[in-house]
Design a protein around this motif. Sequence first.
Motif, PDB file in Angstrom:
ATOM      1  N   PHE A   1      19.179  68.326  23.850  1.00 52.08           N
ATOM      2  CA  PHE A   1      19.286  66.907  24.156  1.00 52.08           C
ATOM      3  C   PHE A   1      20.570  66.372  23.553  1.00 52.08           C
ATOM      4  CE2 PHE A   1      18.440  62.443  22.793  1.00 52.08           C
ATOM      5  CZ  PHE A   1      18.405  61.883  24.053  1.00 52.08           C
ATOM      6  N   CYS A   2      21.359  65.723  24.381  1.00 49.11           N
ATOM      7  CA  CYS A   2      22.579  65.080  23.910  1.00 49.11           C
ATOM      8  C   CYS A   2      22.643  63.695  24.528  1.00 49.11           C
ATOM      9  CB  CYS A   2      23.816  65.887  24.295  1.00 49.11           C
ATOM     10  SG  CYS A   2      25.359  65.114  23.766  1.00 49.11           S
ATOM     11  N   PRO A   3      22.417  62.642  23.741  1.00 47.11           N
ATOM     12  CA  PRO A   3      22.415  61.291  24.307  1.00 47.11           C
ATOM     13  C   PRO A   3      23.704  60.938  25.026  1.00 47.11           C
ATOM     14  CG  PRO A   3      21.525  61.276  22.086  1.00 47.11           C
ATOM     15  CD  PRO A   3      22.101  62.644  22.314  1.00 47.11           C
ATOM     16  N   ALA A   4      24.826  61.556  24.624  1.00 45.31           N
ATOM     17  CA  ALA A   4      26.103  61.228  25.257  1.00 45.31           C
ATOM     18  C   ALA A   4      26.141  61.647  26.720  1.00 45.31           C
ATOM     19  CB  ALA A   4      27.249  61.897  24.500  1.00 45.31           C
TER      20      ALA A   4
ATOM     21  N   ILE B   1      31.196  73.344  12.885  1.00 46.71           N
ATOM     22  CA  ILE B   1      29.967  73.545  12.124  1.00 46.71           C
ATOM     23  C   ILE B   1      28.826  72.713  12.705  1.00 46.71           C
ATOM     24  CG2 ILE B   1      31.124  74.177   9.975  1.00 46.71           C
ATOM     25  CD1 ILE B   1      30.649  71.375   8.951  1.00 46.71           C
ATOM     26  N   GLY B   2      27.630  73.199  12.453  1.00 48.29           N
ATOM     27  CA  GLY B   2      26.419  72.503  12.857  1.00 48.29           C
ATOM     28  C   GLY B   2      25.388  72.618  11.750  1.00 48.29           C
ATOM     29  N   VAL B   3      24.191  72.138  12.032  1.00 48.80           N
ATOM     30  CA  VAL B   3      23.123  72.112  11.036  1.00 48.80           C
ATOM     31  C   VAL B   3      21.942  72.928  11.555  1.00 48.80           C
ATOM     32  CG1 VAL B   3      21.553  70.662   9.697  1.00 48.80           C
ATOM     33  CG2 VAL B   3      23.858  69.829  10.254  1.00 48.80           C
TER      34      VAL B   3
ATOM     35  N   GLU C   1      29.313  66.947  16.700  1.00 46.06           N
ATOM     36  CA  GLU C   1      30.338  66.707  17.716  1.00 46.06           C
ATOM     37  C   GLU C   1      31.521  65.890  17.199  1.00 46.06           C
ATOM     38  OE1 GLU C   1      30.030  67.870  20.771  1.00 46.06           O
ATOM     39  OE2 GLU C   1      27.891  68.224  21.128  1.00 46.06           O
ATOM     40  N   ARG C   2      31.648  65.725  15.871  1.00 50.15           N
ATOM     41  CA  ARG C   2      32.618  64.765  15.341  1.00 50.15           C
ATOM     42  C   ARG C   2      33.997  65.352  15.047  1.00 50.15           C
ATOM     43  NH1 ARG C   2      29.514  62.582  10.301  1.00 50.15           N
ATOM     44  NH2 ARG C   2      28.660  64.702  10.364  1.00 50.15           N
ATOM     45  N   ALA C   3      34.330  66.492  15.627  1.00 53.37           N
ATOM     46  CA  ALA C   3      35.619  67.108  15.314  1.00 53.37           C
ATOM     47  C   ALA C   3      36.793  66.212  15.702  1.00 53.37           C
ATOM     48  CB  ALA C   3      35.740  68.456  16.014  1.00 53.37           C
ATOM     49  N   ASN C   4      36.678  65.551  16.847  1.00 48.85           N
ATOM     50  CA  ASN C   4      37.802  64.758  17.345  1.00 48.85           C
ATOM     51  C   ASN C   4      37.539  63.260  17.365  1.00 48.85           C
ATOM     52  OD1 ASN C   4      39.460  67.062  17.984  1.00 48.85           O
ATOM     53  ND2 ASN C   4      38.082  67.440  19.715  1.00 48.85           N
ATOM     54  N   PHE C   5      36.266  62.877  17.320  1.00 51.08           N
ATOM     55  CA  PHE C   5      35.955  61.453  17.409  1.00 51.08           C
ATOM     56  C   PHE C   5      34.558  61.219  16.858  1.00 51.08           C
ATOM     57  CE2 PHE C   5      34.402  57.621  19.570  1.00 51.08           C
ATOM     58  CZ  PHE C   5      35.447  56.748  19.321  1.00 51.08           C
ATOM     59  N   THR C   6      34.375  60.104  16.147  1.00 49.99           N
ATOM     60  CA  THR C   6      33.065  59.729  15.622  1.00 49.99           C
ATOM     61  C   THR C   6      32.612  58.432  16.272  1.00 49.99           C
ATOM     62  OG1 THR C   6      33.493  60.783  13.486  1.00 49.99           O
ATOM     63  CG2 THR C   6      31.756  59.117  13.555  1.00 49.99           C
ATOM     64  N   PHE C   7      31.413  58.454  16.857  1.00 47.82           N
ATOM     65  CA  PHE C   7      30.834  57.238  17.413  1.00 47.82           C
ATOM     66  C   PHE C   7      30.237  56.422  16.272  1.00 47.82           C
ATOM     67  CE2 PHE C   7      30.809  60.097  21.071  1.00 47.82           C
ATOM     68  CZ  PHE C   7      31.269  59.266  22.080  1.00 47.82           C
TER      69      PHE C   7
ATOM     70  N   TYR D   1      25.772  64.104  17.868  1.00 51.42           N
ATOM     71  CA  TYR D   1      25.127  65.415  17.753  1.00 51.42           C
ATOM     72  C   TYR D   1      24.490  65.824  19.074  1.00 51.42           C
ATOM     73  CZ  TYR D   1      25.485  65.559  12.646  1.00 51.42           C
ATOM     74  OH  TYR D   1      25.958  65.614  11.362  1.00 51.42           O
ATOM     75  N   THR D   2      24.466  67.132  19.324  1.00 52.27           N
ATOM     76  CA  THR D   2      23.604  67.733  20.335  1.00 52.27           C
ATOM     77  C   THR D   2      22.465  68.422  19.599  1.00 52.27           C
ATOM     78  OG1 THR D   2      25.410  68.096  21.897  1.00 52.27           O
ATOM     79  CG2 THR D   2      23.439  69.443  22.175  1.00 52.27           C
ATOM     80  N   LEU D   3      21.230  68.138  19.988  1.00 53.04           N
ATOM     81  CA  LEU D   3      20.050  68.632  19.283  1.00 53.04           C
ATOM     82  C   LEU D   3      19.377  69.713  20.116  1.00 53.04           C
ATOM     83  CD1 LEU D   3      18.637  65.162  18.138  1.00 53.04           C
ATOM     84  CD2 LEU D   3      20.262  66.653  16.954  1.00 53.04           C
ATOM     85  N   ILE D   4      19.098  70.853  19.493  1.00 48.00           N
ATOM     86  CA  ILE D   4      18.616  72.031  20.205  1.00 48.00           C
ATOM     87  C   ILE D   4      17.361  72.575  19.529  1.00 48.00           C
ATOM     88  CG2 ILE D   4      19.180  74.427  20.820  1.00 48.00           C
ATOM     89  CD1 ILE D   4      22.163  73.492  20.824  1.00 48.00           C
ATOM     90  N   ASP D   5      16.314  72.831  20.324  1.00 54.44           N
ATOM     91  CA  ASP D   5      15.159  73.612  19.876  1.00 54.44           C
ATOM     92  C   ASP D   5      15.400  75.057  20.285  1.00 54.44           C
ATOM     93  OD1 ASP D   5      13.491  71.549  18.769  1.00 54.44           O
ATOM     94  OD2 ASP D   5      13.096  70.880  20.812  1.00 54.44           O
ATOM     95  N   ALA D   6      15.168  76.002  19.369  1.00 55.82           N
ATOM     96  CA  ALA D   6      15.556  77.383  19.650  1.00 55.82           C
ATOM     97  C   ALA D   6      14.571  78.377  19.041  1.00 55.82           C
ATOM     98  CB  ALA D   6      16.962  77.651  19.113  1.00 55.82           C
ATOM     99  N   ILE D   7      14.685  79.617  19.501  1.00 56.65           N
ATOM    100  CA  ILE D   7      13.975  80.758  18.933  1.00 56.65           C
ATOM    101  C   ILE D   7      15.030  81.743  18.432  1.00 56.65           C
ATOM    102  CG2 ILE D   7      12.373  82.659  19.337  1.00 56.65           C
ATOM    103  CD1 ILE D   7      11.032  79.973  19.498  1.00 56.65           C
ATOM    104  N   ALA D   8      14.903  82.174  17.178  1.00 53.95           N
ATOM    105  CA  ALA D   8      15.902  83.051  16.572  1.00 53.95           C
ATOM    106  C   ALA D   8      15.650  84.511  16.930  1.00 53.95           C
ATOM    107  CB  ALA D   8      15.898  82.879  15.058  1.00 53.95           C
TER     108      ALA D   8
END
Length: 280
Positions: free
Chosen positions: A274-277, A157-159, A209-215, A223-230
């Motif tokens: 953008f994904c800081p990881a 899941i995402g937001v 991104e927390r399915a297997n590990f949480t920082f 999280y990976t953050l995405i700007d998008a057009i629907a």
Amino acid sequence: MLLSLSDAIHDPVITVVASYAGDDAADPTTAPIQLHIGQVWFDEDFRLRLWLPEGHDFRAGDLLTLHLDNRTGVDSYDAELRVYRTSYKGQLLQRLSDNRLLVECRDFSLVHGISEVLAHRAPGYAFPADERPLQPLPITPLTALPQLDPDQRDNKIGVLVTRTAEQPHTTVMAFLSTRDDDIFIISFPSTFKVQQLQRNPSCCFAIDERANFTFDKAIQWNYTLIDAIAHEVPVDHPIYEPVKNAFIEKNPWEVAFFDDPNVRLYHLQCQTSFCPARKG
């Protein structure tokens, strides 16, 4: 019976914070959405204490939307999504220190499954009117199924962040993603989130991104953050069936939705991500 948010979501909790940036913040059709990853502690009177480790430029009075949920530790899902979640509409009350803020509640509705279990609305608050017309979403420009991202298979899941009047709205969504960070989701045209996309297809998506590990330290790495057009993917489009099959294979609890003739498949075409990881 739940009496507070902390009865359902234990703090500290990682949050996606969404706001409108710049001088045009009063106009959601033109203002950019800015996203932060922070951490929340619950306070009295439904106030929140918010920590933004990467810094911010917020001022007292700014409107912030915080996505809150208890999805960490939830290993499986069903069609009712039995996760406590809310799109908390808040206003910055006070800077406690450089990166720690006190946020006052304007409005929230805490949902579990498909039911509201707790809500609060500040005295005098009314959901803002929105006169923007609903427009059909553009059809996806894709002509073939892109290469899917195997790294996101376990991240279920995402937001979704949509542009609503005054401040953004957040919604938990199952998703399918590609290596180019394009996102596929399903929903109904009658839903609030889709109607916001029909008013303005510019949106954001935060992949959890927390399915297997949480920082716990570098919380922004979750999280990976995405700007998008629907866009919409019509049922007779060449990529509809391949995307549908891949979506169900990744999110099998969603299969029944495709039996409903009113369900729609949407493509969120990545503009930037953008994904800081991934730094360094």
